[in-house]
Design a protein around this motif. Structure first.
Motif, PDB file in Angstrom:
ATOM      1  N   SER A 222     -82.269 -22.352 -17.948  1.00 15.56           N
ATOM      2  CA  SER A 222     -82.453 -20.998 -18.489  1.00 15.56           C
ATOM      3  C   SER A 222     -83.722 -20.336 -17.940  1.00 15.56           C
ATOM      4  O   SER A 222     -84.469 -19.684 -18.658  1.00 15.56           O
ATOM      5  CB  SER A 222     -82.503 -21.029 -20.025  1.00 15.56           C
ATOM      6  OG  SER A 222     -82.368 -19.721 -20.547  1.00 15.56           O
ATOM      7  N   GLU A 246     -81.843 -17.638 -24.824  1.00 15.01           N
ATOM      8  CA  GLU A 246     -81.924 -18.626 -23.743  1.00 15.01           C
ATOM      9  C   GLU A 246     -80.593 -18.873 -23.052  1.00 15.01           C
ATOM     10  O   GLU A 246     -80.548 -19.199 -21.877  1.00 15.01           O
ATOM     11  CB  GLU A 246     -82.492 -19.945 -24.287  1.00 15.01           C
ATOM     12  CG  GLU A 246     -83.988 -19.914 -24.505  1.00 15.01           C
ATOM     13  CD  GLU A 246     -84.582 -21.305 -24.590  1.00 15.01           C
ATOM     14  OE1 GLU A 246     -83.837 -22.295 -24.367  1.00 15.01           O
ATOM     15  OE2 GLU A 246     -85.782 -21.406 -24.875  1.00 15.01           O
ATOM     16  N   GLU A 247     -79.495 -18.753 -23.785  1.00 15.88           N
ATOM     17  CA  GLU A 247     -78.197 -19.064 -23.159  1.00 15.88           C
ATOM     18  C   GLU A 247     -77.754 -17.993 -22.172  1.00 15.88           C
ATOM     19  O   GLU A 247     -76.894 -18.245 -21.331  1.00 15.88           O
ATOM     20  CB  GLU A 247     -77.120 -19.253 -24.216  1.00 15.88           C
ATOM     21  CG  GLU A 247     -76.616 -17.957 -24.841  1.00 15.88           C
ATOM     22  CD  GLU A 247     -75.451 -18.186 -25.795  1.00 15.88           C
ATOM     23  OE1 GLU A 247     -74.311 -17.870 -25.401  1.00 15.88           O
ATOM     24  OE2 GLU A 247     -75.674 -18.669 -26.917  1.00 15.88           O
ATOM     25  N   TYR A 248     -78.332 -16.790 -22.252  1.00 13.22           N
ATOM     26  CA  TYR A 248     -77.883 -15.675 -21.429  1.00 13.22           C
ATOM     27  C   TYR A 248     -78.709 -15.603 -20.151  1.00 13.22           C
ATOM     28  O   TYR A 248     -79.933 -15.441 -20.200  1.00 13.22           O
ATOM     29  CB  TYR A 248     -77.967 -14.367 -22.218  1.00 13.22           C
ATOM     30  CG  TYR A 248     -77.071 -14.393 -23.435  1.00 13.22           C
ATOM     31  CD1 TYR A 248     -75.688 -14.302 -23.299  1.00 13.22           C
ATOM     32  CD2 TYR A 248     -77.610 -14.560 -24.703  1.00 13.22           C
ATOM     33  CE1 TYR A 248     -74.863 -14.361 -24.407  1.00 13.22           C
ATOM     34  CE2 TYR A 248     -76.791 -14.611 -25.817  1.00 13.22           C
ATOM     35  CZ  TYR A 248     -75.407 -14.516 -25.658  1.00 13.22           C
ATOM     36  OH  TYR A 248     -74.584 -14.589 -26.763  1.00 13.22           O
ATOM     37  N   SER A 272     -73.070 -16.959 -19.716  1.00 14.13           N
ATOM     38  CA  SER A 272     -73.619 -17.666 -20.872  1.00 14.13           C
ATOM     39  C   SER A 272     -73.559 -19.158 -20.590  1.00 14.13           C
ATOM     40  O   SER A 272     -72.505 -19.681 -20.179  1.00 14.13           O
ATOM     41  CB  SER A 272     -72.815 -17.351 -22.135  1.00 14.13           C
ATOM     42  OG  SER A 272     -73.088 -18.291 -23.154  1.00 14.13           O
ATOM     43  N   LEU A 273     -74.663 -19.846 -20.812  1.00 12.37           N
ATOM     44  CA  LEU A 273     -74.686 -21.290 -20.588  1.00 12.37           C
ATOM     45  C   LEU A 273     -73.890 -22.033 -21.661  1.00 12.37           C
ATOM     46  O   LEU A 273     -73.571 -23.206 -21.490  1.00 12.37           O
ATOM     47  CB  LEU A 273     -76.133 -21.793 -20.588  1.00 12.37           C
ATOM     48  CG  LEU A 273     -77.041 -21.207 -19.508  1.00 12.37           C
ATOM     49  CD1 LEU A 273     -78.436 -21.791 -19.624  1.00 12.37           C
ATOM     50  CD2 LEU A 273     -76.470 -21.457 -18.119  1.00 12.37           C
ATOM     51  N   ARG A 274     -73.557 -21.362 -22.741  1.00 12.60           N
ATOM     52  CA  ARG A 274     -72.808 -22.002 -23.825  1.00 12.60           C
ATOM     53  C   ARG A 274     -71.344 -22.200 -23.457  1.00 12.60           C
ATOM     54  O   ARG A 274     -70.782 -23.265 -23.693  1.00 12.60           O
ATOM     55  CB  ARG A 274     -72.938 -21.168 -25.100  1.00 12.60           C
ATOM     56  CG  ARG A 274     -72.137 -21.681 -26.288  1.00 12.60           C
ATOM     57  CD  ARG A 274     -72.438 -20.872 -27.551  1.00 12.60           C
ATOM     58  NE  ARG A 274     -72.286 -19.440 -27.328  1.00 12.60           N
ATOM     59  CZ  ARG A 274     -71.127 -18.781 -27.418  1.00 12.60           C
ATOM     60  NH1 ARG A 274     -70.011 -19.442 -27.733  1.00 12.60           N
ATOM     61  NH2 ARG A 274     -71.075 -17.481 -27.226  1.00 12.60           N
ATOM     62  N   ASP A 275     -70.725 -21.167 -22.870  1.00 10.29           N
ATOM     63  CA  ASP A 275     -69.282 -21.254 -22.641  1.00 10.29           C
ATOM     64  C   ASP A 275     -68.822 -20.548 -21.373  1.00 10.29           C
ATOM     65  O   ASP A 275     -67.616 -20.332 -21.189  1.00 10.29           O
ATOM     66  CB  ASP A 275     -68.531 -20.681 -23.849  1.00 10.29           C
ATOM     67  CG  ASP A 275     -68.942 -19.242 -24.157  1.00 10.29           C
ATOM     68  OD1 ASP A 275     -69.671 -18.637 -23.353  1.00 10.29           O
ATOM     69  OD2 ASP A 275     -68.522 -18.723 -25.214  1.00 10.29           O
ATOM     70  N   SER A 277     -68.972 -17.534 -20.611  1.00  7.97           N
ATOM     71  CA  SER A 277     -68.541 -16.155 -20.813  1.00  7.97           C
ATOM     72  C   SER A 277     -69.543 -15.200 -20.171  1.00  7.97           C
ATOM     73  O   SER A 277     -70.699 -15.554 -19.897  1.00  7.97           O
ATOM     74  CB  SER A 277     -68.409 -15.841 -22.302  1.00  7.97           C
ATOM     75  OG  SER A 277     -69.676 -15.929 -22.943  1.00  7.97           O
ATOM     76  N   GLU A 297     -67.768  -9.226 -25.023  1.00  8.55           N
ATOM     77  CA  GLU A 297     -67.825 -10.605 -24.517  1.00  8.55           C
ATOM     78  C   GLU A 297     -66.523 -10.885 -23.779  1.00  8.55           C
ATOM     79  O   GLU A 297     -65.436 -10.645 -24.318  1.00  8.55           O
ATOM     80  CB  GLU A 297     -68.037 -11.612 -25.642  1.00  8.55           C
ATOM     81  CG  GLU A 297     -68.202 -13.040 -25.136  1.00  8.55           C
ATOM     82  CD  GLU A 297     -68.646 -14.006 -26.226  1.00  8.55           C
ATOM     83  OE1 GLU A 297     -69.847 -14.008 -26.557  1.00  8.55           O
ATOM     84  OE2 GLU A 297     -67.769 -14.732 -26.748  1.00  8.55           O
TER      85      GLU A 297
END
Length: 463
Positions: A222, A246-248, A272-275, A277, A297
């Motif tokens: 990140s 942080e994920e963006y 996005s580091l989460r998914d 997206s 999103e």
């Protein structure tokens, strides 16, 4: 007595700009990813009544190799009509063309031979380093005080990046724009609200983290850009930072409302580091502070790992990778380029905090490789740099992101193309089946500018 009138392509308001005559030419930055041949500004015929419609009808080569031409712009635009502008009789005549890798600036005159712009000046990186202490020139905008150019790094390739000013007539580098930059270090795009005396800047990363491709450790850590910065445009002082989280990662293109009475705009976040997206965020004024809200999103799409490039195989999904956005002149439609999945999406943003999808087409894409009615067969790359005509009826886009990043997501290579969409009254988009430019190798197409101005070239001082 004779009078001096402003350039006829300058308009006091976006409403009047939307009534302008249709463009007949498009200027396109074309670069050689191998850096063996000079980059060029190509000229494409976009007049449907012309016998050379959808063809490259001119080209101006740069004098060096390895520039990686990027987000170029005009020397002057409708902001020259602002009350605080000191040059209302300047012409929209010169294209200011930065080399992102070389840090050169090229000045091209389009007036006498619009299909064959003349290179009249090159500003070398040494001059920019001496006068502004910047390098890696990325984006050009014309404004009331002259020509604004942003840079992703200082002269040594380190932080901070920022903005410099050039004289709109002599093209002399005046120096750094910032008086007080506060905590800002990373840079990417910049735009403003002239009616609210506000500059907004976004973030990418330093040259060491992108010139040889995106660095997975930096991305997963990140450490790419994830912030927006708000500045006082007149005093040139930093006022506020908003962190998306942080994920963006990779907070890129900024598109403020064209109406100068409106205090909102849109920014795209690549991933996005989460998914995986992608997302669109709306900034808006709330009392005496700025706020940001995620309003769109776009999810990643599950995919067979065997069809994915190595960088995505572990995720078993195609990331949308929103790499560009553009806002129609009436502030109604936002166009979103999904370079990974191959989608170009149209949203109605009449309510900027509640966008609604109104149109979608697919072309290229990491997995889908969707075709085009005129091209036939699968295509690679995907919707990338997008430009909208002033009347909002036509949308143009190309398919290359950046020389070192293209092969990370399209390891088989990218064959360049440029396409055009027609916009239906009341919403909806479709391909112009007559328009497909199969880009000649070894160049790939990137930024588009439309003759006379477009939806991301001008800013206005009157509603």
């Amino acid at each position: 007595m004779p009078t001096i009138a402003p350039d006829p392509t300058f308009y006091p308001s976006p409403r009047m700009a939307a009534k302008a005559p249709a463009e007949s030419l498009a200027y396109v930055a074309a670069f050689d990813p191998e850096r063996a041949m000079p980059d060029a500004i190509a000229v494409v015929d976009v007049d449907p009544a012309s016998s050379t419609f959808s063809q490259i009808v001119g080209q101006t080569d740069m004098p060096n190799t390895g520039d990686e031409l990027h987000h170029f712009g005009w020397n002057a635009c409708s902001s020259c009509l602002c009350p605080n502008a000191s040059h209302p009789h300047t012409e929209r005549r010169y294209l200011i063309v930065p080399g992102l890798r070389s840090s050169r600036l090229h000045i091209l005159d389009t007036k006498d031979t619009p299909k064959s712009p003349k290179l009249v000046k090159v500003i070398e990186p040494e001059e920019i380093a001496e006068k502004a202490n910047y390098s890696r020139i990325h984006t050009i905008h014309c404004g009331p005080e002259g020509i604004y150019a942003n840079a992703l790094a200082d002269a040594e390739g380190n932080a901070p990046g920022g903005i410099m000013l050039l004289d709109h007539e002599t093209f002399e580098v005046r120096g750094q724009w910032e008086i007080d930059r506060g905590p800002q270090e990373l840079a990417y795009d910049f735009w403003w609200h002239l009616g609210h005396d506000t500059m907004i800047t976004s973030e990418w990363g330093l040259p060491s983290t992108f010139e040889n491709g995106l660095v997975p450790e930096v991305l997963l850590g990140s450490k790419y850009g994830r912030r927006l910065h708000f500045w006082n445009l007149h005093t040139r002082k930093h006022q506020q930072t908003i962190e998306l989280g942080e994920e963006y990662q990779l907070v890129f293109e900024l598109r403020p409302a064209h109406d100068p009475t409106k205090a909102y705009g849109f920014v795209g976040c690549v991933i996005s580091l989460r998914d995986l997206s992608a997302s669109i965020w709306t900034w808006y004024r709330d009392g005496d502070r700025w706020q940001v809200k995620k309003t769109i999103e776009i999810p990643a799409e599950p995919a067979d790992p065997n069809t994915l490039p190595p960088v995505l195989q572990g995720f078993k999904a195609v990331a949308p990778l929103v790499t560009d956005i553009d806002l129609s002149m009436d502030d109604r439609y936002l166009y979103v380029s999904c370079w990974g999945t191959g989608d170009m999406i149209q949203y109605d943003v009449t309510d900027p905090l509640a966008p609604k999808e109104t149109g979608r087409v697919r072309i290229g894409g990491i997995v889908s490789r969707a075709g085009h009615p005129k091209a036939g067969g699968p295509l690679n790359g995907g919707p990338q740099m997008v430009e909208v005509s002033r009347d909002g009826r036509r949308v143009y886009f190309t398919n290359s992101l950046y020389g070192a990043v293209d092969p990370q997501f399209y390891p088989d290579g990218i064959d360049g193309w440029m396409v055009k969409l027609d916009v239906r009254e009341g919403g909806g988009i479709s391909f112009d089946e007559r328009f497909f430019v199969n880009w000649p190798k070894p160049h790939r197409p990137h930024q588009i500018r439309l003759q006379g101005g477009d939806c991301s070239s001008d800013s206005y001082c009157y509603p």
